[in-house]
Design an enzyme around this catalytic site. Structure first.
Site, mmCIF file in Angstrom:
data_model
loop_
_atom_site.group_PDB
_atom_site.id
_atom_site.type_symbol
_atom_site.label_atom_id
_atom_site.label_comp_id
_atom_site.label_asym_id
_atom_site.label_seq_id
_atom_site.Cartn_x
_atom_site.Cartn_y
_atom_site.Cartn_z
ATOM 1 N N HIS B 81 14.733 -13.245 4.052
ATOM 2 C CA HIS B 81 14.572 -12.848 5.456
ATOM 3 C C HIS B 81 13.139 -12.386 5.700
ATOM 4 N N ASP B 110 -12.694 -27.966 20.758
ATOM 5 C CA ASP B 110 -11.588 -27.982 19.803
ATOM 6 C C ASP B 110 -11.864 -26.894 18.779
ATOM 7 N N TRP B 146 10.745 -8.774 -0.853
ATOM 8 C CA TRP B 146 9.558 -9.566 -0.480
ATOM 9 C C TRP B 146 8.333 -9.039 -1.200
ATOM 10 N N SER B 173 -2.905 -22.159 3.115
ATOM 11 C CA SER B 173 -2.797 -22.472 4.536
ATOM 12 C C SER B 173 -3.455 -21.375 5.379
ATOM 13 N N SER B 174 -3.124 -20.113 5.061
ATOM 14 C CA SER B 174 -3.672 -19.013 5.855
ATOM 15 C C SER B 174 -5.180 -18.925 5.727
ATOM 16 N N HIS B 257 -1.002 -4.142 2.718
ATOM 17 C CA HIS B 257 -1.279 -3.295 3.864
ATOM 18 C C HIS B 257 -2.144 -3.993 4.903
ATOM 19 N N GLU B 259 -2.169 -6.965 5.405
ATOM 20 C CA GLU B 259 -1.250 -7.957 5.955
ATOM 21 C C GLU B 259 -0.500 -7.424 7.178
ATOM 22 N N TYR B 261 -1.536 -5.373 9.305
ATOM 23 C CA TYR B 261 -2.441 -5.386 10.463
ATOM 24 C C TYR B 261 -2.763 -6.800 10.884
ATOM 25 N N SER B 272 -3.832 -6.776 25.382
ATOM 26 C CA SER B 272 -5.064 -6.432 26.083
ATOM 27 C C SER B 272 -5.452 -7.493 27.104
ATOM 28 N N HIS B 306 -0.406 4.059 0.027
ATOM 29 C CA HIS B 306 0.611 4.878 0.710
ATOM 30 C C HIS B 306 1.996 4.248 0.571
ATOM 31 N N HIS B 307 2.051 3.031 0.051
ATOM 32 C CA HIS B 307 3.366 2.444 -0.248
ATOM 33 C C HIS B 307 3.852 2.854 -1.626
ATOM 34 N N THR B 332 -6.004 3.642 16.396
ATOM 35 C CA THR B 332 -4.837 3.067 17.062
ATOM 36 C C THR B 332 -4.532 3.841 18.329
ATOM 37 N N LYS B 335 -6.592 2.777 21.189
ATOM 38 C CA LYS B 335 -6.095 1.571 21.856
ATOM 39 C C LYS B 335 -4.974 1.916 22.831
ATOM 40 N N ARG B 454 17.310 1.667 1.209
ATOM 41 C CA ARG B 454 17.258 0.295 1.702
ATOM 42 C C ARG B 454 17.680 -0.663 0.594
HETATM 43 C C1 HEA Z 1 8.154 -9.927 11.173
HETATM 44 C C2 HEA Z 1 9.034 -9.584 10.377
HETATM 45 C C3 HEA Z 1 10.469 -9.266 10.630
HETATM 46 C C4 HEA Z 1 11.289 -9.538 11.704
HETATM 47 C C5 HEA Z 1 10.959 -10.268 12.979
HETATM 48 C C6 HEA Z 1 12.572 -8.980 11.372
HETATM 49 C C7 HEA Z 1 13.694 -9.056 12.218
HETATM 50 C C8 HEA Z 1 14.932 -8.482 11.918
HETATM 51 N N1 HEA Z 1 15.267 -7.800 10.776
HETATM 52 FE FE1 HEA Z 1 14.049 -7.509 9.161
HETATM 53 N N2 HEA Z 1 12.851 -7.207 7.554
HETATM 54 C C9 HEA Z 1 11.521 -7.514 7.459
HETATM 55 C C10 HEA Z 1 10.761 -8.128 8.435
HETATM 56 C C11 HEA Z 1 11.257 -8.559 9.660
HETATM 57 N N3 HEA Z 1 12.530 -8.392 10.126
HETATM 58 C C12 HEA Z 1 10.990 -7.093 6.193
HETATM 59 C C13 HEA Z 1 9.549 -7.230 5.723
HETATM 60 C C14 HEA Z 1 12.042 -6.515 5.489
HETATM 61 C C15 HEA Z 1 12.024 -5.900 4.099
HETATM 62 C C16 HEA Z 1 12.552 -6.856 3.094
HETATM 63 C C17 HEA Z 1 12.643 -6.270 1.730
HETATM 64 O O1 HEA Z 1 13.224 -5.186 1.587
HETATM 65 O O2 HEA Z 1 12.139 -6.908 0.799
HETATM 66 C C18 HEA Z 1 13.201 -6.592 6.379
HETATM 67 C C19 HEA Z 1 14.455 -6.093 6.065
HETATM 68 C C20 HEA Z 1 15.509 -5.978 6.961
HETATM 69 C C21 HEA Z 1 16.675 -5.210 6.747
HETATM 70 C C22 HEA Z 1 16.948 -4.335 5.533
HETATM 71 C C23 HEA Z 1 17.598 -5.115 4.477
HETATM 72 C C24 HEA Z 1 17.752 -4.316 3.230
HETATM 73 O O3 HEA Z 1 17.012 -3.372 3.004
HETATM 74 O O4 HEA Z 1 18.658 -4.688 2.485
HETATM 75 C C25 HEA Z 1 17.493 -5.370 7.854
HETATM 76 C C26 HEA Z 1 18.818 -4.737 8.024
HETATM 77 O O5 HEA Z 1 19.255 -4.512 9.066
HETATM 78 C C27 HEA Z 1 16.797 -6.238 8.757
HETATM 79 C C28 HEA Z 1 17.273 -6.656 9.992
HETATM 80 C C29 HEA Z 1 16.547 -7.399 10.912
HETATM 81 C C30 HEA Z 1 17.093 -7.851 12.169
HETATM 82 C C31 HEA Z 1 18.498 -7.630 12.656
HETATM 83 C C32 HEA Z 1 16.065 -8.536 12.801
HETATM 84 C C33 HEA Z 1 16.151 -9.180 14.163
HETATM 85 O O6 HEA Z 1 15.050 -8.782 14.940
HETATM 86 C C34 HEA Z 1 16.210 -10.673 14.057
HETATM 87 C C35 HEA Z 1 16.525 -11.285 15.414
HETATM 88 C C36 HEA Z 1 16.465 -12.767 15.463
HETATM 89 C C37 HEA Z 1 17.524 -13.575 15.370
HETATM 90 C C38 HEA Z 1 18.851 -13.029 15.102
HETATM 91 C C39 HEA Z 1 17.382 -15.052 15.448
HETATM 92 C C40 HEA Z 1 18.031 -15.738 16.561
HETATM 93 C C41 HEA Z 1 19.519 -15.927 16.547
HETATM 94 C C42 HEA Z 1 20.289 -16.703 15.737
HETATM 95 C C43 HEA Z 1 19.889 -17.216 14.422
HETATM 96 C C44 HEA Z 1 21.647 -17.055 16.074
HETATM 97 C C45 HEA Z 1 22.654 -16.260 15.378
HETATM 98 C C46 HEA Z 1 23.011 -15.109 16.206
HETATM 99 C C47 HEA Z 1 24.146 -14.403 16.089
HETATM 100 C C48 HEA Z 1 25.163 -14.707 15.048
HETATM 101 C C49 HEA Z 1 24.420 -13.244 16.978
HETATM 102 N N4 HEA Z 1 15.596 -6.591 8.198
HETATM 103 C C1 HEA Z 2 2.811 -4.574 12.015
HETATM 104 C C2 HEA Z 2 3.078 -3.936 10.984
HETATM 105 C C3 HEA Z 2 2.785 -2.489 10.686
HETATM 106 C C4 HEA Z 2 1.965 -1.580 11.313
HETATM 107 C C5 HEA Z 2 1.074 -1.795 12.519
HETATM 108 C C6 HEA Z 2 2.099 -0.365 10.574
HETATM 109 C C7 HEA Z 2 1.409 0.796 10.914
HETATM 110 C C8 HEA Z 2 1.416 1.948 10.137
HETATM 111 N N1 HEA Z 2 2.152 2.169 9.005
HETATM 112 FE FE1 HEA Z 2 3.506 0.895 8.199
HETATM 113 N N2 HEA Z 2 4.656 -0.470 7.242
HETATM 114 C C9 HEA Z 2 4.876 -1.770 7.618
HETATM 115 C C10 HEA Z 2 4.318 -2.404 8.710
HETATM 116 C C11 HEA Z 2 3.410 -1.804 9.581
HETATM 117 N N3 HEA Z 2 2.981 -0.517 9.536
HETATM 118 C C12 HEA Z 2 5.786 -2.412 6.717
HETATM 119 C C13 HEA Z 2 6.270 -3.860 6.803
HETATM 120 C C14 HEA Z 2 6.128 -1.463 5.762
HETATM 121 C C15 HEA Z 2 7.119 -1.571 4.616
HETATM 122 C C16 HEA Z 2 6.794 -2.548 3.566
HETATM 123 C C17 HEA Z 2 7.873 -2.585 2.530
HETATM 124 O O1 HEA Z 2 7.974 -1.615 1.750
HETATM 125 O O2 HEA Z 2 8.647 -3.567 2.509
HETATM 126 C C18 HEA Z 2 5.381 -0.256 6.111
HETATM 127 C C19 HEA Z 2 5.415 0.897 5.359
HETATM 128 C C20 HEA Z 2 4.600 1.985 5.590
HETATM 129 C C21 HEA Z 2 4.459 3.069 4.670
HETATM 130 C C22 HEA Z 2 5.115 3.181 3.305
HETATM 131 C C23 HEA Z 2 6.369 3.893 3.365
HETATM 132 C C24 HEA Z 2 7.079 3.875 2.076
HETATM 133 O O3 HEA Z 2 7.466 2.807 1.618
HETATM 134 O O4 HEA Z 2 7.271 4.948 1.524
HETATM 135 C C25 HEA Z 2 3.591 3.972 5.254
HETATM 136 C C26 HEA Z 2 3.165 5.248 4.626
HETATM 137 O O5 HEA Z 2 2.195 5.793 4.912
HETATM 138 C C27 HEA Z 2 3.195 3.406 6.523
HETATM 139 C C28 HEA Z 2 2.313 4.008 7.410
HETATM 140 C C29 HEA Z 2 1.830 3.400 8.551
HETATM 141 C C30 HEA Z 2 0.854 4.030 9.441
HETATM 142 C C31 HEA Z 2 0.264 5.399 9.293
HETATM 143 C C32 HEA Z 2 0.594 3.108 10.426
HETATM 144 C C33 HEA Z 2 -0.382 3.294 11.565
HETATM 145 O O6 HEA Z 2 -1.194 2.167 11.719
HETATM 146 C C34 HEA Z 2 0.298 3.601 12.863
HETATM 147 C C35 HEA Z 2 -0.676 4.063 13.911
HETATM 148 C C36 HEA Z 2 -0.077 4.228 15.283
HETATM 149 C C37 HEA Z 2 0.241 5.386 15.878
HETATM 150 C C38 HEA Z 2 0.121 6.678 15.185
HETATM 151 C C39 HEA Z 2 0.833 5.422 17.261
HETATM 152 C C40 HEA Z 2 -0.151 5.511 18.385
HETATM 153 C C41 HEA Z 2 -1.144 6.608 18.269
HETATM 154 C C42 HEA Z 2 -1.299 7.617 19.164
HETATM 155 C C43 HEA Z 2 -0.512 7.698 20.420
HETATM 156 C C44 HEA Z 2 -2.379 8.607 18.867
HETATM 157 C C45 HEA Z 2 -1.968 9.982 18.545
HETATM 158 C C46 HEA Z 2 -1.071 10.076 17.370
HETATM 159 C C47 HEA Z 2 -1.142 11.005 16.398
HETATM 160 C C48 HEA Z 2 -2.231 11.986 16.271
HETATM 161 C C49 HEA Z 2 -0.034 11.098 15.390
HETATM 162 N N4 HEA Z 2 3.825 2.201 6.699
HETATM 163 CU CU CU Z 3 0.834 0.037 4.701
#
Ligand code: HEA
Ligand code: HEA
Ligand code: CU
Ligand code: CUA
Lengths: 384, 539, 290
Positions: B81, B110, B146, B173-174, B257, B259, B261, B272, B306-307, B332, B335, B454
C-alpha cells in the site's frame, strides 16, 4: 454554499466534543506509573495545547476571512502583496514558542539517557534485566540472580486469534495482551534494561513506563525505569518483526519488594530443580507429554501445531526426511539454528530438557516414525 | 535526415498534428502534454490500486480478531500500500503535473530532454509490474514495511531481488524526471522570464527536483546493500561482521525524510497558484515563499534521525535531531501565514479547486502540528510506531499531498481537456471526501495515544470503537475517490466548453493558450507578456 | 522557414529507444533476480539478453543523437540542456557513491567502536561480544570468513592513483588539442587516456585476484570486505564505462566529428572521467590509506 460550510463547522465542533469525551474514557496519552512517563505526559499536554492555540488563531483568521472577505458579499480585493514587519513577526514568534518547548524536552531527554539522582550524581541501578527479542517472544535474564525465562502470548489468546477460530475475542480479557510468564519486577527500584534481539529488530514498549526502545540484533541498548505503584502493566512489541509482530505482548508485574523477594526465591528453586532433571533418564511418555507442550508454545508458530509448516517460508516437519533422519543432526539444527533463516538457535533459548522433549515429540508425531527418544543429557552433551 | 525534415514540416504545416495509433501516440511520444497525461493516468490507476490495498487493511481492522486475511498477507498489504501510494501514485502525479504545466508556465515549447522524458515515464509501469508480480510468487510480496528495514527484509525469500530492482527502476525514473525538470526550468524559460517571475509551482518543483537527485541515489545505494547482504554474503547490516542494522535506517531516512518533502513541496506550489486566483489578490510574500521552500528543503537533509529516536542513538545525536526537526515548523509556518494573508481582504469565491486548497491549509497544518509533537524526542518514545504516527502522516500525505493533487486537477483539467467539470459534482466530491477523511484519520490519533502499535493485523478489544469508526470513514473516503474517477472521466469525455482564461482572475501563461491546450505551444522561442504572469517582482 | 531553423528548440518527433531501454532494463533485472534466486546453477542467460538489449539501445539512441548533432539540428539552447543533464547525472552518481562512503565512515567511526565497547557500546561489548576489540580493519566480532590481510596502499593502489591522475591530464591535453583544432594530437592523447584507463582496470583485477587468493580478503570478509569491494567494485565499473565512452569519442574524432567551438559529447565524457578520478582519490585516501 452556506449550508455546506455550516456542516463543516458542525463537523469540527463534533470532533472537538468527541475528543473531550475521549479524554474521559482515558484514550489520551497515558500518565503512566514512572516519573519519566509523567514528564512525557506533561510535555505532550503542553505541546498539544500550544498547537491547539496556534490552530485556533490561524484557522480563526482564515474563517473570519472566508466569511467576510468574499465576493458574494461584494467585498473588493485589496492588492497588497507583502509586509516585511508581518513576515518578521511570524517568523520570530514560532521560534520563541519552539524554544519554550525545547527547554523541558531537553531536560526530559537527559533524564532518560543520562539519569542522575537528586544530588546530581549518576543514578545507581539496583537490578539489571536483559531483554532479548525473538520472533515472536521475549526472553528475560535477571543478570544478578541468574534466572531466565521466556515470555510468549498466552495460549488461550493464541488459539482465539487464529483466523477461523470462531471464538468471540470480546469474551477474552485483555485480548492479545496476556503472556504465559510475565516479567516480574520490584517497585521503587532503579531497574536497568539491556535490550537486544536475536533475529530481527523488535522494540520493547510498556506505555505506562513512558518509553520504548529498539532491541537490535548484535547490539545492546540501555534504558531504565523505576515503577512507583505495584500492578500489572501491559505493552506490545513496537517494531515490525514479521508475521506475528502483532502477537508478542509484554506483561510486567510490579510487586512490592517483599513479594518480589519471595518470587525470586521460588524461581531460583524451580530453575535448580529443572537443572537436576537434565541428568535423569526420561521415559518416552514423559518426553512426549512435555514435548507437545513445548512444541506448541515454541515451534508451532512457524511449523504449525499439525507439523504442516507454512511452505515455502516454514518447512513442514510432518514427513520431513530431515526429521526422520539421524537424531544428532536434528539436535544440532535446533541447538544452533540455521543462520539467515527464521530458524533460531534454540540452544540459548530453551532448556536442554525442553529441546530434548520437543525433538522427541517431532520425531514421533504428525506421522513421523523415527521412533527414538532424545534424552536431555544427550542434548546437554552436544551443547558443549 | 529525411525523417527530421518530415518532422519539421509536419510541425509547421498543421500545428496540432498528433501521431496516430497507440504505439506512436503513447509508447513513442516525446510530447510533454502526452507524457504528462500518461503520468497522471498511471498515478490515478495506482492510487486506486494502493487505495484498494488500504481498504483491505481497513476491512481487517474493522473488528478485533482475524476475520479475512492472515497476518503475513496483512503485512504485505501494508508494505505494498505504502510503496504503491508513494512511488506509484503521489510522485508520478506530481511529475505528470510538472510535465503538463511547467513548459506552459514558463513559455517553453516542451521539456528540455523530451526523449528522456518518455523514458522516465515508461520505466514506471514496468517497475510496478515487477513489484506487483511478487504477489504471485512463493512467499508472496515484500512484507517488511515500506521502510524495508533489515534484517527483517532479508527474510523476504524470493521477493528481495524484485523489490530492490523495482526500487532501482523507480529511482532511475525519478532521477531522470528530476534532471529534466531542472534543465527545463533553468534553460527553457522564455527569454524575459527571470527566476523571480516564475510561478511558485515552478519554484517548488525546481527545489523538489534537487531533493530528488540528491536522495534517490542514496536509497539506491541502501537497497543495493540489502541485495548484497541477502545474496552475496556482505555484512553491511550484520553485527557479527561489524555492520549495523541501524546503518540502513540512517541511509533510508537520509532519503526518506527529504522524500516526504518531495511529496509536499509541489502541493505547496499548487496551493500557492490556486489561492491567489480565487482570492483575486496577488500571493502574499512571494519572495519569502521561495526562501521558505528553500529553507524547508535544506532542513530536510539534516533531520532524518527523528524517525529513529528509539534506536538508541547517543544523547547528543538525539538532541541535535530534535532541535533541527523543530526548526522546520518555522519556514512551514511562514507559508501557512502567507496563505492566510493572501486570503485576507481578498474577494474570495469558492470553486472546487479553492475548496480543496482551503482544506489543504487546515488539514495539512493539523498534520504538521502532530509532526512537531513527534519531533520532541522524549515524547516520541511514546508516539513512535503507533497509530499516532499513522494519523500524522496521512494528514500530511492524504489531506496534504493528495488534496494538493486533486486541487490541481480541478484547477487545470479545463485547460487540459477543454471542458468544464461539473461544479456541483466537484463540490459533492469535496464535502464527501473531507468529512470522511477526518472520520478516517482523526480517531487514529486517539488509537495511537491509547497505545495501539502500527502494522498489526489484530488488536486488543479496547481499541475496537475507534478502529471501526476509522474503517467506516475509510470506506466512505474510498468510494468518494471512485466518484472522483467518474467526474474526471465525464469531464474528459465532454461537457461545457472551457474558455481560454477558464478562471476569471487567474494569472499565469497557461491561461494565455487555448483550451484545450494545443499539442504544441510556445514553439517560437521569444519573450512573453510578463503582465500575464502570476507572481514576482512585477507586482 | 528552413527545416533546421535554429531559433526553434529541437524536439525529436518519435522516440523508439526509451521503450527498448525499459524492456532491456526489466529483462536484465528479472534475469538477475531469477539467477540469484535459483538454487541450481542455471546460467543467467536472461540477464545477458537484457544487457544486450540495453547496449543496443544505447548504441541506437546515441547514434540518433550524434546524427542529429552532426546534421546541425541543435542550437545553443539544446546544448545547454544536454550540459545540465550531464552535470546533474554526475551529481546523482556522486550521491550514489556517498551512500557507500557513508557506510564506510559509519562502520569505522560508530559501529566497530561500539561493538568494541566504546561509548554507548559498553554493554554491547561486555554482554554480547566479550573480548572483541573494535579496531579497523575489521571483519566484525564474528570474524566472518576468517583472518585476512589488507592491500598495501603504496604498491598497486599508488600506481593506480598515478595512472588515473595521469589520465585526467591526458584527457585535458586532448581537450586543448581539440579546441585548437589539432585532430591528430587529440586522437593521440585520447588513445593514451584509454590505455591508462585499461591498465588501471587490469591492475585492479590483479589486486582482486591477490586479495582473494593471497590475502583471504573477500566480499564476505565482514564489513571491511563489504565496503572495500563494493566501493572499489562500483568504481571499477565506472572506470570501465568511462573507458568505453572515451573509446567511442576517439572513434568519433577519427571520423571527423566535433568542432573546436562545439563538442559537447567530448566534454561530457571528460567530465565523467574527472568524476571517476575524484572518486578514486576519495577511495585511495579513505579505503586504502587511512
Ligand atoms: C501518499 C501516500 C498514502 C496515501 C494516499 C494513503 C492513503 C490511505 N491509507 Fe495509507 N499509508 C501510507 C501512505 C499512504 N496512505 C504509508 C507510507 C503507510 C505506512 C506503511 C508502513 O507501515 O510500512 C501507510 C499505512 C496505512 C495504514 C496503517 C497500516 C498498518 O500500520 O498496518 C492504514 C490503516 O488504516 C492506511 C490507510 C489508508 C487509507 C484508508 C487511505 C485512503 O486515503 C485511500 C483512499 C483511496 C481509495 C480507497 C481508492 C479508491 C477506491 C477503490 C479502490 C474502490 C474500493 C472502495 C471501497 C471498497 C469502499 N495506510
Ligand atoms: C508529506 C509528508 C510529510 C510532511 C510534510 C511531514 C512533516 C513533518 N513531519 Fe512527518 N512523517 C511523514 C510524512 C511527512 N511529515 C511520514 C510518511 C512519516 C512516517 C514514516 C514511517 O515511519 O513510515 C513521518 C514521520 C515523522 C516523524 C517520526 C515519528 C516516528 O516514527 O516516531 C517525525 C518526528 O519528528 C515527523 C515530524 C515531522 C515534522 C516536524 C514535520 C514538519 O514539516 C511539519 C511542519 C508544519 C507545521 C508545524 C504546521 C504549520 C506551522 C505553523 C502554523 C507555524 C507555527 C507552529 C508551531 C510553532 C508549532 N514526521
Ligand atoms: Cu521525517
Ligand atoms: Cu517483535 Cu514486533
Amino acid at each position: 454554499m452556506k449550508k455546506a460550510q455550516m456542516k463543516f463547522m458542525m463537523l469540527i465542533t463534533g470532533l472537538l466534543a468527541s475528543s473531550m469525551a475521549v479524554a474521559e474514557y482515558g484514550l489520551n496519552l497515558r500518565r503512566g506509573v514512572t516519573e519519566y512517563s509523567q514528564t512525557a505526559y506533561g510535555l505532550h499536554t503542553l505541546t498539544l495545547w500550544i498547537c491547539i492555540v496556534i490552530g485556533v488563531l490561524v484557522f480563526g483568521a482564515m474563517i473570519v476571512s472566508i466569511f467576510t472577505h468574499r465576493k458574494s458579499k461584494g467585498y473588493k480585493a485589496e492588492q497588497f502583496s507583502h509586509s516585511t514587519v508581518a513576515e518578521v513577526i511570524w517568523t520570530i514568534i514560532p521560534i520563541i514558542i519552539l524554544v519554550v518547548i525545547a527547554i523541558p524536552a531537553t531536560k526530559a531527554l537527559i533524564q532518560m539517557e543520562n539519569p542522575t539522582d537528586d544530588s546530581g550524581k549518576r543514578m545507581k541501578m539496583d537490578l539489571t534485566i536483559k531483554v532479548t527479542g525473538y520472533q515472536w517472544k521475549w526472553k528475560y535474564d535477571y543478570m544478578e540472580d541468574g534466572i531466565s525465562f521466556l515470555s510468549t502470548l498466552d495460549r488461550d489468546h493464541n488459539i482465539a486469534r487464529q483466523k477461523g477460530s470462531n471464538i468471540d475475542v470480546n469474551t477474552i480479557e485483555n485480548y492479545l495482551l496476556e503472556v504465559d510468564n510475565p516479567l516480574v519486577i520490584p517497585v521503587d527500584t532503579n531497574i536497568r534494561f539491556l535490550l537486544t534481539a536475536d533475529d530481527v529488530i523488535h522494540s520493547w514498549w510498556v506505555p505506562d513506563f513512558g518509553w520504548k526502545r529498539d532491541a537490535i540484533p548484535g547490539y545492546i541498548n540501555e534504558a531504565w525505569t523505576n515503577v512507583k505503584t505495584p500492578g500489572i502493566y501491559r505493552g506490545q512489541c513496537a517494531e515490525l518483526c514479521g508475521k506475528d509482530h502483532g502477537f508478542m505482548p509484554i506483561v510486567v508485574e510490579a510487586l512490592s519488594k517483599e513479594d518480589y523477594a519471595q518470587w525470586l526465591a521460588e524461581q531460583k528453586g524451580e530453575q535448580a530443580e529443572e537443572a537436576e532433571l537434565v541428568q535423569t533418564e526420561w521415559t518416552k511418555e514423559q518426553l512426549m507429554a512435555k514435548g507437545e507442550e513445548v512444541y506448541n508454545a515454541q515451534c508451532g508458530t512457524c511449523h504449525q501445531a499439525s507439523g504442516a509448516g507454512m511452505p515455502p517460508a516454514f518447512p513442514a516437519l510432518a514427513g520431513s526426511e530431515f526429521v526422520n533422519g539421524p537424531a544428532t543432526d536434528q539436535i544440532d539444527l535446533v541447538l544452533n539454528g540455521k543462520p539467515g533463516t527464521a530458524m533460531q538457535a534454540f540452544g540459548n533459548i530453551l532448556s536442554e530438557t525442553d529441546i530434548a522433549a520437543a525433538i522427541t515429540y517431532t520425531r514421533n508425531s504428525f506421522g513421523n516414525t523415527a521412533g527414538d527418544v532424545v534424552q536431555p543429557a544427550t542434548v546437554k552433551s552436544m551443547k558443549q | 535526415m529525411s525523417h527530421d525534415i518530415t518532422h519539421n514540416e509536419i510541425g509547421h504545416d498543421h500545428h496540432d498534428h498528433k501521431p496516430k495509433g497507440f504505439v506512436k501516440r503513447w509508447l513513442m511520444t516525446t510530447n510533454h502534454k502526452d507524457i504528462g497525461t500518461l503520468y497522471l493516468v498511471f498515478a490515478l490507476a495506482m492510487f486506486i490500486l494502493g487505495g484498494a490495498m488500504a481498504m483491505v487493511i481497513r476491512l481487517e481492522l474493522f473488528q478485533p480478531g482475524l476475520q479475512f486475511i492472515e497476518p503475513h498477507f496483512f503485512n504485505q498489504m501494508t508494505t505494498m500500500h505504502a510503496l504503491v501510494m508513494i512511488f506509484g501514485a503521489v510522485m508520478p502525479a506530481f511529475v505528470g503535473l510538472a510535465n503538463w504545466m511547467i513548459p506552459l508556465m514558463i513559455g517553453a515549447p516542451d521539456m528540455a530532454l523530451p526523449r528522456m522524458n518518455n523514458w522516465s515515464f515508461w520505466i514506471l509501469p514496468f517497475a510496478f509490474t515487477m513489484l506487483l508480480a511478487t504477489f504471485f510468487m512463493d512467499g508472496g510480496a515484500p512484507a517488511g514495511g515500506w521502510t524495508m528495514y533489515p534484517p527483517l527484509v532479508l527474510q523476504g525469500g524470493h521477493n528481495v531481488g524484485f523489490l530492490v530492482f523495482a526500487v532501482h527502476m523507480m529511482g532511475i525514473s525519478s532521477i531522470m524526471g528530476a534532471i529534466n525538470v531542472i534543465a527545463t526550468i533553468m534553460n527553457m524559460r522564455a527569454p524575459n522570464v527571470g527566476y523571480l517571475n516564475m510561478p511558485l509551482f515552478v519554484w517548488t518543483w525546481l527545489i523538489t527536483a534537487f531533493l530528488l537527485i540528491a536522495v534517490m541515489p542514496v536509497l539506491a545505494g541502501a537497497v543495493t546493500m540489502v541485495l548484497t547482504d541477502r545474496y552475496f554474503a556482505t555484512s553491511f547490516f550484520n553485527a557479527a561482521g561489524g555492520g549495523d542494522p541501524v546503518l540502513f535506517q540512517h541511509l533510508f531516512w537520509f532519503f526518506g525524510h527529504p522524500e516526504v518533502y518531495i511529496m509536499i513541496l509541489p502541493a505547496f506550489g499548487i496551493v500557492s497558484e490556486i489561492i491567489p486566483t480565487f482570492a483575486r489578490k496577488p500571493l502574499f510574500g512571494y519572495v519569502s515563499m521561495v526562501y521558505a521552500t528553500a529553507a524547508i528543503a535544506f532542513l530536510s537533509f539534516i533531520v532524518w534521525a527523528h524517525h529513529m529516536f528509539s534506536v538508541g542513538m547517543p544523547l547528543g545525536g538525539e538532541l541535535y535531531f530534535m532541535y533541527a526537526t523543530m526548526m522546520i515548523a518555522v519556514p512551514t509556518g511562514v507559508k501557512i501565514f502567507n496563505w492566510v494573508a493572501t486570503m485576507w481582504k481578498g474577494s474570495m469565491t469558492f470553486e472546487t479547486p479553492m475548496l480543496w486548497s482551503l482544506a489543504f491549509v487546515v488539514l495539512f497544518s493539523i498534520g504538521g502540528f502532530s509532526g512537531v509533537m513527534m519531533a520532541l524526542a522524549p515524547v516520541d518514545l511514546q508516539y513512535h510506531d503507533t497509530y499516532f504516527i499513522v494519523a500524522h502522516f496521512h494528514y500530511v500525505l492524504v489531506t496534504g499531498a493528495v488534496y494538493g493533487i486533486i486541487a490541481g486537477v480541478y484547477y487545470w483539467l479545463p485547460k487540459w481537456s477543454g471542458h468544464m467539470y461539473s461544479e456541483r459534482l466537484g463540490k459533492i466530491h469535496f464535502w464527501w471526501s473531507t468529512i470522511s477523511v477526518n472520520v478516517l484519520f482523526f480517531p487514529q490519533h486517539f488509537l495511537g495515544l491509547a497505545g495501539m502499535p502500527r502494522r498489526i493485523p489484530d488488536y486488543s478489544t479496547q481499541f475496537a470503537e475507534f478502529n471501526m469508526m476509522s474503517s467506516i470513514g475509510g470506506f466512505a473516503f474510498g468510494l468518494a475517490q471512485v466518484f472522483f474517477v467518474y467526474i474526471v472521466w465525464k469531464t474528459v469525455r465532454g461537457g461545457e466548453k472551457a474558455t481560454d482564461q477558464v478562471w476569471d482572475d487567474a494569472k499565469g501563461l497557461e491561461w494565455t493558450v487555448p483550451s484545450p491546450a494545443p499539442y504544441h505551444t510556445f514553439e517560437e522561442f521569444g519573450p512573453v507578456d510578463l503582465d500575464k504572469m502570476a507572481h514576482g517582482k512585477i507586482h | 522557414m528552413s527545416e533546421t531553423s535554429k531559433d526553434q528548440y529541437y524536439v525529436p518527433h518519435l522516440a523508439k529507444w526509451p521503450i527498448v531501454g525499459t524492456v532491456g532494463m526489466t529483462v536484465t533485472f528479472v534475469g538477475a533476480t531469477l539467477a540469484m534466486n535459483s538454487q541450481t546453477s542455471t546460467t543467467p542467460w536472461v540477464m545477458y539478453a537484457g544487457i544486450a538489449i540495453i547496449l543496443t539501445m544505447f548504441f541506437g539512441w546515441f547514434s540518433e543523437v550524434i546524427k542529429e548533432s552532426e546534421d546541425n539540428l541543435y542550437n545553443k539552447q539544446v546544448d545547454g540542456s544536454f550540459r545540465m543533464g550531464m552535470i546533474w547525472f554526475i551529481f546523482s552518481e556522486v550521491m550514489f557513491f556517498a551512500a557507500f562512503f557513508g557506510a564506510l565512515f559509519y562502520a569505522r567511526t560508530l559501529s566497530i567502536p561500539w561493538l568494541g565497547g566504546e561509548g554507548t557500546g559498553l554493554a554491547t561489548n561486555e554482554v554480547l561480544w566479550n573480548g572483541f576489540e573494535g579496531v579497523w580493519p575489521s571483519n566484525g566480532p564474528g570474524e566472518l570468513n576468517g583472518r585476512f590481510e589488507i592491500i598495501d596502499p603504496y604498491h598497486l593502489p599508488l600506481v593506480n592513483t598515478l595512472l588515473l591522475i595521469a589520465s585526467s591530464v591526458t584527457i585535458t591535453i586532448a581537450h586543448h588539442a581539440l579546441r585548437a583544432g589539432n585532430r591528430s594530437q587529440t586522437i593521440f592523447w585520447l588513445i593514451a587516456t584509454v590505455i591508462l584507463g585499461a591498465v588501471f582496470i587490469f591492475f585492479q583485477a590483479e589486486e582482486y585476484v591477490l586479495a582473494y587468493q593471497e590475502f583471504n580478503l573477500k566480499l564476505s570478509s565482514g564489513i571491511y570486505g563489504s565496503t572495500f569491494f563494493m566501493l572499489t567494485g562500483f568504481h571499477g565499473v565506472h572506470v570501465t564505462l568511462g573507458a568505453i565512452m572515451i573509446s567511442i569519442i576517439t572513434i568519433r574524432v577519427i571520423k571527423g566529428h566535433f568542432k573546436p567551438e562545439s563538442h559537447f559529447g567530448f566534454e561530457a565524457v571528460a567530465w565523467y572521467w574527472h568524476f571517476v578520478d575524484v572518486v578514486w582519490l576519495g577511495l585511495f585516501i579513505f579505503v586504502y590509506i587511512l
